[in-house]
Design a protein around this motif. Sequence first.
Motif, PDB file in Angstrom:
ATOM      1  N   SER A 189      -5.489  34.744 -22.487  1.00 19.88           N
ATOM      2  CA  SER A 189      -7.182  34.732 -22.333  1.00 19.88           C
ATOM      3  C   SER A 189      -7.516  35.045 -20.703  1.00 19.88           C
ATOM      4  CB  SER A 189      -7.827  33.631 -22.997  1.00 19.88           C
ATOM      5  OG  SER A 189      -7.770  33.583 -24.208  1.00 19.88           O
ATOM      6  N   GLY A 190      -8.519  35.549 -20.540  1.00 18.65           N
ATOM      7  CA  GLY A 190      -9.238  35.870 -19.335  1.00 18.65           C
ATOM      8  C   GLY A 190      -8.756  37.107 -18.550  1.00 18.65           C
ATOM      9  N   VAL A 191      -9.577  37.163 -17.551  1.00 21.45           N
ATOM     10  CA  VAL A 191      -9.420  38.600 -16.872  1.00 21.45           C
ATOM     11  C   VAL A 191      -8.191  38.648 -16.229  1.00 21.45           C
ATOM     12  CG1 VAL A 191     -10.513  40.038 -15.059  1.00 21.45           C
ATOM     13  CG2 VAL A 191     -11.904  38.788 -16.799  1.00 21.45           C
ATOM     14  N   MET A 192      -7.501  39.803 -16.325  1.00 18.92           N
ATOM     15  CA  MET A 192      -6.114  40.023 -15.476  1.00 18.92           C
ATOM     16  C   MET A 192      -6.173  41.472 -14.763  1.00 18.92           C
ATOM     17  SD  MET A 192      -3.450  38.534 -18.229  1.00 18.92           S
ATOM     18  CE  MET A 192      -1.980  38.534 -17.329  1.00 18.92           C
ATOM     19  N   SER A 193      -5.466  41.619 -13.717  1.00 22.00           N
ATOM     20  CA  SER A 193      -5.602  43.036 -13.050  1.00 22.00           C
ATOM     21  C   SER A 193      -4.483  43.779 -14.048  1.00 22.00           C
ATOM     22  CB  SER A 193      -4.812  42.880 -11.880  1.00 22.00           C
ATOM     23  OG  SER A 193      -3.568  42.362 -11.674  1.00 22.00           O
ATOM     24  N   ALA A 194      -4.299  45.180 -13.774  1.00 22.28           N
ATOM     25  CA  ALA A 194      -3.363  46.083 -14.361  1.00 22.28           C
ATOM     26  C   ALA A 194      -1.840  45.380 -14.350  1.00 22.28           C
ATOM     27  CB  ALA A 194      -3.641  47.553 -13.951  1.00 22.28           C
ATOM     28  N   ALA A 195      -1.707  45.095 -12.859  1.00 23.13           N
ATOM     29  CA  ALA A 195      -0.247  44.531 -12.687  1.00 23.13           C
ATOM     30  C   ALA A 195       0.207  43.532 -13.322  1.00 23.13           C
ATOM     31  CB  ALA A 195      -0.226  44.614 -11.252  1.00 23.13           C
ATOM     32  N   GLN A 196      -0.999  42.453 -13.397  1.00 26.75           N
ATOM     33  CA  GLN A 196      -0.838  41.265 -14.220  1.00 26.75           C
ATOM     34  C   GLN A 196      -0.482  41.460 -15.672  1.00 26.75           C
ATOM     35  OE1 GLN A 196      -4.105  39.221 -12.817  1.00 26.75           O
ATOM     36  NE2 GLN A 196      -3.136  37.788 -11.523  1.00 26.75           N
ATOM     37  N   ILE A 197      -1.295  42.413 -16.091  1.00 22.84           N
ATOM     38  CA  ILE A 197      -1.257  42.708 -17.658  1.00 22.84           C
ATOM     39  C   ILE A 197       0.122  43.231 -18.048  1.00 22.84           C
ATOM     40  CG2 ILE A 197      -1.888  44.294 -19.591  1.00 22.84           C
ATOM     41  CD1 ILE A 197      -4.737  44.052 -18.022  1.00 22.84           C
ATOM     42  N   ALA A 198       0.526  44.317 -17.262  1.00 20.04           N
ATOM     43  CA  ALA A 198       1.707  44.789 -17.520  1.00 20.04           C
ATOM     44  C   ALA A 198       3.165  43.873 -17.077  1.00 20.04           C
ATOM     45  CB  ALA A 198       1.875  45.861 -16.321  1.00 20.04           C
ATOM     46  N   GLN A 199       2.847  43.203 -16.099  1.00 20.18           N
ATOM     47  CA  GLN A 199       3.992  42.096 -16.105  1.00 20.18           C
ATOM     48  C   GLN A 199       3.942  41.268 -17.298  1.00 20.18           C
ATOM     49  OE1 GLN A 199       3.536  39.636 -12.590  1.00 20.18           O
ATOM     50  NE2 GLN A 199       5.724  38.795 -12.808  1.00 20.18           N
ATOM     51  N   TRP A 200       2.868  40.678 -17.706  1.00 18.46           N
ATOM     52  CA  TRP A 200       2.970  39.798 -18.831  1.00 18.46           C
ATOM     53  C   TRP A 200       3.411  40.341 -20.180  1.00 18.46           C
ATOM     54  CZ3 TRP A 200      -0.060  39.842 -23.407  1.00 18.46           C
ATOM     55  CH2 TRP A 200       0.033  38.561 -24.027  1.00 18.46           C
ATOM     56  N   ALA A 201       3.069  41.660 -20.276  1.00 20.95           N
ATOM     57  CA  ALA A 201       3.466  42.232 -21.573  1.00 20.95           C
ATOM     58  C   ALA A 201       5.029  42.429 -21.407  1.00 20.95           C
ATOM     59  CB  ALA A 201       2.716  43.677 -21.475  1.00 20.95           C
ATOM     60  N   ARG A 202       5.658  42.789 -20.296  1.00 18.19           N
ATOM     61  CA  ARG A 202       6.954  43.076 -20.254  1.00 18.19           C
ATOM     62  C   ARG A 202       7.861  42.049 -20.179  1.00 18.19           C
ATOM     63  NH1 ARG A 202       5.446  46.755 -15.387  1.00 18.19           N
ATOM     64  NH2 ARG A 202       5.456  48.651 -16.449  1.00 18.19           N
ATOM     65  N   SER A 203       7.124  40.843 -19.805  1.00 23.90           N
ATOM     66  CA  SER A 203       7.845  39.371 -20.038  1.00 23.90           C
ATOM     67  C   SER A 203       8.137  38.875 -21.385  1.00 23.90           C
ATOM     68  CB  SER A 203       7.267  38.436 -18.987  1.00 23.90           C
ATOM     69  OG  SER A 203       6.021  37.837 -19.899  1.00 23.90           O
ATOM     70  N   HIS A 204       7.115  39.597 -22.389  1.00 22.87           N
ATOM     71  CA  HIS A 204       7.251  39.135 -23.739  1.00 22.87           C
ATOM     72  C   HIS A 204       8.016  40.259 -24.613  1.00 22.87           C
ATOM     73  CE1 HIS A 204       5.160  35.477 -23.062  1.00 22.87           C
ATOM     74  NE2 HIS A 204       4.309  36.274 -22.401  1.00 22.87           N
ATOM     75  N   VAL A 205       8.217  41.376 -24.254  1.00 22.28           N
ATOM     76  CA  VAL A 205       8.999  42.602 -24.995  1.00 22.28           C
ATOM     77  C   VAL A 205      10.404  42.598 -24.687  1.00 22.28           C
ATOM     78  CG1 VAL A 205       7.039  43.514 -25.925  1.00 22.28           C
ATOM     79  CG2 VAL A 205       7.742  44.262 -23.691  1.00 22.28           C
TER      80      VAL A 205
END
Length: 140
Positions: free
Chosen positions: A124-140
């Motif tokens: 939850s919460g606002v994230m930058s594009a880089a943070q979103i991509a990094q977060w998603a990649r860390s879980h797939v």
Amino acid sequence: MPTVACPQCNSTNRVPQERLPDNPNCGRCGAPLFQGRPVTLTAANFDRHANAGLPLLVDFWADWCGPCKMMAPQFEAATRSLEPRVRLGKLDTEAEQQIAGRYGIRGIPTMILFKGGKEIARQSGVMSAAQIAQWARSHV
């Protein structure tokens, strides 16, 4: 061989893993399967995309939400860096309250990452594009 739901007609397409980066088109309607922007998710197409073979990252948002509006361009930018490994979609929690309730959305923006129809991560919460991509990649 992963299945990819078409963002136009919602039909399911089997695409060999090595062909995903080749900008494949839907076998039914001919539309590009990856369009460089999030798919608009509704009650009619949510399960089709969530259960497809690609991971689905969903931004749960609402039009009245200031932080959601701030994150919208960041989420769209993340789409361009995550496709074709991850499908990104946006679900308006006001228009699709039943789906938001199914996943217990209490605050927005909230992102949920699905794989094979099951939730595998939530943020939850606002994230930058880089943070979103990094977060998603860390879980797939």
